[in-house]
Design a protein around this motif. Structure first.
Motif, PDB file in Angstrom:
ATOM      1  N   THR A  64       0.832  -1.209   0.000  1.00 59.83           N
ATOM      2  CA  THR A  64       0.000   0.000   0.000  1.00 59.83           C
ATOM      3  C   THR A  64       0.865   1.256   0.000  1.00 59.83           C
ATOM      4  O   THR A  64       0.575   2.228  -0.696  1.00 59.83           O
ATOM      5  CB  THR A  64      -0.926  -0.004   1.232  1.00 59.83           C
ATOM      6  OG1 THR A  64      -1.746  -1.176   1.200  1.00 59.83           O
ATOM      7  CG2 THR A  64      -1.838   1.215   1.224  1.00 59.83           C
ATOM      8  N   ARG A  65       1.960   1.231   0.759  1.00 60.15           N
ATOM      9  CA  ARG A  65       2.865   2.383   0.808  1.00 60.15           C
ATOM     10  C   ARG A  65       3.716   2.493  -0.460  1.00 60.15           C
ATOM     11  O   ARG A  65       3.883   3.577  -1.019  1.00 60.15           O
ATOM     12  CB  ARG A  65       3.780   2.282   2.035  1.00 60.15           C
ATOM     13  CG  ARG A  65       3.086   2.525   3.361  1.00 60.15           C
ATOM     14  CD  ARG A  65       4.113   2.646   4.477  1.00 60.15           C
ATOM     15  NE  ARG A  65       4.923   1.432   4.595  1.00 60.15           N
ATOM     16  CZ  ARG A  65       4.589   0.385   5.344  1.00 60.15           C
ATOM     17  NH1 ARG A  65       3.456   0.414   6.036  1.00 60.15           N
ATOM     18  NH2 ARG A  65       5.374  -0.677   5.412  1.00 60.15           N
ATOM     19  N   SER A  68       0.811   1.713  -3.856  1.00 58.29           N
ATOM     20  CA  SER A  68      -0.514   2.331  -3.880  1.00 58.29           C
ATOM     21  C   SER A  68      -1.399   1.607  -4.875  1.00 58.29           C
ATOM     22  O   SER A  68      -1.768   0.463  -4.649  1.00 58.29           O
ATOM     23  CB  SER A  68      -0.401   3.824  -4.192  1.00 58.29           C
ATOM     24  OG  SER A  68      -1.639   4.452  -4.075  1.00 58.29           O
ATOM     25  N   TYR A  69      -1.724   2.232  -6.021  1.00 61.00           N
ATOM     26  CA  TYR A  69      -2.509   1.508  -7.029  1.00 61.00           C
ATOM     27  C   TYR A  69      -1.640   1.185  -8.244  1.00 61.00           C
ATOM     28  O   TYR A  69      -1.243   2.070  -9.004  1.00 61.00           O
ATOM     29  CB  TYR A  69      -3.727   2.310  -7.492  1.00 61.00           C
ATOM     30  CG  TYR A  69      -4.450   1.575  -8.600  1.00 61.00           C
ATOM     31  CD1 TYR A  69      -5.312   0.529  -8.300  1.00 61.00           C
ATOM     32  CD2 TYR A  69      -4.214   1.880  -9.940  1.00 61.00           C
ATOM     33  CE1 TYR A  69      -5.940  -0.195  -9.303  1.00 61.00           C
ATOM     34  CE2 TYR A  69      -4.831   1.172 -10.947  1.00 61.00           C
ATOM     35  CZ  TYR A  69      -5.696   0.126 -10.629  1.00 61.00           C
ATOM     36  OH  TYR A  69      -6.305  -0.593 -11.619  1.00 61.00           O
ATOM     37  N   CYS A 261      -7.975  -9.092   1.171  1.00 60.20           N
ATOM     38  CA  CYS A 261      -8.258  -8.253  -0.004  1.00 60.20           C
ATOM     39  C   CYS A 261      -9.330  -8.926  -0.855  1.00 60.20           C
ATOM     40  O   CYS A 261      -9.466 -10.153  -0.847  1.00 60.20           O
ATOM     41  CB  CYS A 261      -7.007  -8.060  -0.857  1.00 60.20           C
ATOM     42  SG  CYS A 261      -5.635  -7.231  -0.035  1.00 60.20           S
ATOM     43  N   THR A 294      -1.236  -4.424  -4.229  1.00 56.75           N
ATOM     44  CA  THR A 294      -1.607  -4.724  -2.842  1.00 56.75           C
ATOM     45  C   THR A 294      -2.212  -6.117  -2.727  1.00 56.75           C
ATOM     46  O   THR A 294      -1.851  -6.908  -1.843  1.00 56.75           O
ATOM     47  CB  THR A 294      -2.605  -3.674  -2.325  1.00 56.75           C
ATOM     48  OG1 THR A 294      -2.026  -2.375  -2.456  1.00 56.75           O
ATOM     49  CG2 THR A 294      -2.958  -3.929  -0.876  1.00 56.75           C
TER      50      THR A 294
END
Length: 416
Positions: A64-65, A68-69, A261, A294
């Motif tokens: 995520t860090r 991100s996407y 997820c 992610t």
């Protein structure tokens, strides 16, 4: 009352604090009122390794860090590449060569229905558009997967098109053979759950043998929907790994990220993938959140944790405990008629005072009684289902059956 519209609950139950969770750890759920109960559903079959696995949480946090996407919608990302390779290795890279990512089992089954029809069209056989499923099956509630789902969940009300779908009884070779005699040249695929989620009904070895033989005779693709049975749930990493012939396509979800997820994956055999590669054909399916960095990080960490925790073998140990406890439950409790299932995927049939298998509101009342006794179980067609994490201890199995017995006593005693 809150603005939340929860799935598959009537409006009269919206805002019910008794159904509001606030946290989970290991194999226990904590509720809004501060109470804690044993989870015997693995969070709807998702959390095979228990809640709060630190390694998976760390991997998701780092992705995520760092990323991100990053998706796979006309792009690739390195984590998705690694996750796909690891999935093929886990399922057998000698057979499976490609992975398409999705966001849920239902969406993945929509993708499957496109994939199998496209495959036959590329081979010049545009007649093959029918997809065959099993009665009492569940494949999701998207428009394609809802058509394939046999349970009546409003398909007619919602205008779900079932003209290109057929259903046959599970474990009935003769019925499948008759359908193929009539329409075999039009069948693109037969899609089966190795253990039907509705009632935890395993396919017999005789039926699986027939599926493989009929696939070879009639030329359809065989699809294993392992959304529920994958990742050690039924005693092997994937249930279809023990079949005499491997499926052409396999769907997995739920345990894929240990529930962290929204993810699913469709594994495709080398032979099927080669047809698309030979034509340089693009499959007409994509999802914005499928195969993100992610999600892929969660898949990679889950596969690593499956190995590190020896989860498949631990699940087999839990299954042996379930065998003994369920046999004893049937012997001891007059209301308990039978149990079925495999591995850590079981269903229990319960009867009313007249000896008839319960259904409807009685099932809901029984599940509530067991929850009030300290354990969360899943409703079944005529009783309840047990889907414990693969990492349960023997003490936790004993605690679960203590709660089940207490809930049964409350239910049969009329304390509802």
């Amino acid at each position: 009352m809150t603005a939340l519209w929860p799935a598959l609950l009537p409006p009269s139950r919206h805002g019910d604090d008794d159904l509001c969770l606030r946290g989970a750890s290991g194999v226990r759920l904590s509720f809004l009122d501060g109470s804690e109960r044993l989870c015997a559903t693995s969070g709807l079959w998702n959390v095979n390794l228990g809640y709060g696995n630190e390694a998976i949480a760390k991997a998701v946090g780092e992705a995520t860090r760092d990323a991100s996407y990053l998706g796979v919608f006309r792009w690739e990302n390195d984590r998705a590449r690694e996750a796909a390779d690891l999935l093929c290795e886990a399922a057998g890279s000698d057979h499976f060569g490609k992975v398409l990512f999705s966001t849920s089992g239902g969406a993945a089954n929509d993708l499957v229905m496109k994939l199998v029809r496209h495959h036959h069209a590329l081979r010049g056989d545009t007649r093959r558009r029918l997809v065959v499923g099993l009665r009492d099956s569940y494949h999701g509630l998207m428009f394609g997967s809802a058509a394939l789902t046999a349970d009546d969940l409003g398909q007619q009300l919602y205008g779900v098109d079932r003209r290109l779908v057929r259903h046959v009884p599970p474990n009935d070779v003769a019925s499948l053979a008759r359908l193929l005699e009539r329409e075999g040249a039009q069948v693109a695929a037969v899609v089966v759950e190795p253990v039907l989620g509705t009632g935890a009904l395993p396919l017999t070895s005789e039926y699986v043998d027939a599926l493989v033989r009929l696939r070879d005779e009639h030329g359809f693709l065989l699809v294993a929907d392992e959304v529920a049975t994958g990742f050690g749930r039924t005693g092997d990493y994937f249930a279809s790994q023990t079949w005499p012939g491997r499926p052409d396509v396999m769907v997995t979800s739920k345990g894929l990220t240990n529930g962290t997820c929204a993810a699913a994956a469709v594994l495709v055999s080398h032979e099927v993938a080669d047809v698309f590669a030979g034509a340089d054909a693009v499959v007409g399916h994509a999802e914005t959140q499928a195969g993100t960095a992610t999600t892929a990080a969660a898949i990679i960490a889950t596969i690593e944790q499956m190995a590190g925790l020896d989860a498949v073998e631990r699940g087999r140990g839990v299954a042996r405990l379930l065998d003994a406890r369920l046999d004893r439950l049937v012997a001891d409790e007059a209301a308990v008629q039978a149990h079925t299932g495999r591995g850590c995927f079981r269903a229990v049939t319960v009867a009313d005072a007249e000896g008839r298998a319960i259904s409807g509101t009685d099932v809901a009342d029984l599940v509530t009684a067991i929850r009030h006794a300290g354990a969360v179980v899943h409703p079944g067609p005529h009783g309840f289902q047990l889907i414990p994490a693969l990492v349960y201890t023997e003490a936790e199995v004993d605690e679960l059956f203590g709660c089940v017995r207490a809930g049964l006593a409350a239910f049969t005693g009329g304390e509802r």
